[in-house]
Motif scaffolding. Structure first.
Motif, PDB file in Angstrom:
ATOM      1  N   GLU A  61      33.324  31.870  46.999  1.00 39.07           N
ATOM      2  CA  GLU A  61      33.633  32.615  45.775  1.00 39.07           C
ATOM      3  C   GLU A  61      32.678  33.805  45.684  1.00 39.07           C
ATOM      4  OE1 GLU A  61      34.586  31.000  41.608  1.00 39.07           O
ATOM      5  OE2 GLU A  61      32.499  31.656  41.462  1.00 39.07           O
ATOM      6  N   GLN A  80      42.070  38.627  44.367  1.00 37.23           N
ATOM      7  CA  GLN A  80      42.693  37.357  43.974  1.00 37.23           C
ATOM      8  C   GLN A  80      44.157  37.342  44.420  1.00 37.23           C
ATOM      9  OE1 GLN A  80      41.554  35.081  40.311  1.00 37.23           O
ATOM     10  NE2 GLN A  80      43.559  35.737  39.626  1.00 37.23           N
ATOM     11  N   LYS A  85      38.731  33.934  46.377  1.00 39.57           N
ATOM     12  CA  LYS A  85      38.144  33.354  45.163  1.00 39.57           C
ATOM     13  C   LYS A  85      37.185  34.380  44.573  1.00 39.57           C
ATOM     14  CE  LYS A  85      38.168  28.742  47.153  1.00 39.57           C
ATOM     15  NZ  LYS A  85      37.305  27.969  48.033  1.00 39.57           N
TER      16      LYS A  85
END
Length: 101
Positions: A61, A80, A85
């Motif tokens: 992420e 996205q 992420k």
């Protein structure tokens, strides 16, 4: 359209102070990051993101940072949509109270 995850500058500061290893990307222009960026952040200008997709790992992420969180929000939406992420630091560097380098 899936909502974008967000983090506040205060929450990010707490995580960094706790020693969390975070993937942070500052998407501001060169002259903006010259005034200081969050220690550990990588600088990739917003306009350079499409050419740097190979830098991003779909298993990690990334927290995106800009001056006010508008550009980083656009980058988050873009990535996205491509299956990455992402997390947007709301309020941007205008609200960052931690140290800068």
């Amino acid at each position: 359209m899936e909502e974008i995850k967000t983090i506040t500058p205060a929450e990010l500061k707490k995580k960094l102070e706790a020693g969390e290893k975070l993937e942070m990307v500052d998407v501001r222009e060169d002259h903006e990051v010259a005034m200081g960026m969050i220690p550990g952040a990588k600088h990739i200008r917003m306009s350079d993101i499409p050419d740097n997709l190979d830098y991003f790992d779909k298993d990690k992420e990334y927290i995106f940072i800009c001056r006010s969180s508008a550009r980083s929000g656009n980058v988050c939406q873009y990535l996205q949509d491509k299956g990455y992420k992402v997390c947007n630091m709301v309020g941007g560097m205008l609200e960052w109270e931690g140290e800068t380098v």
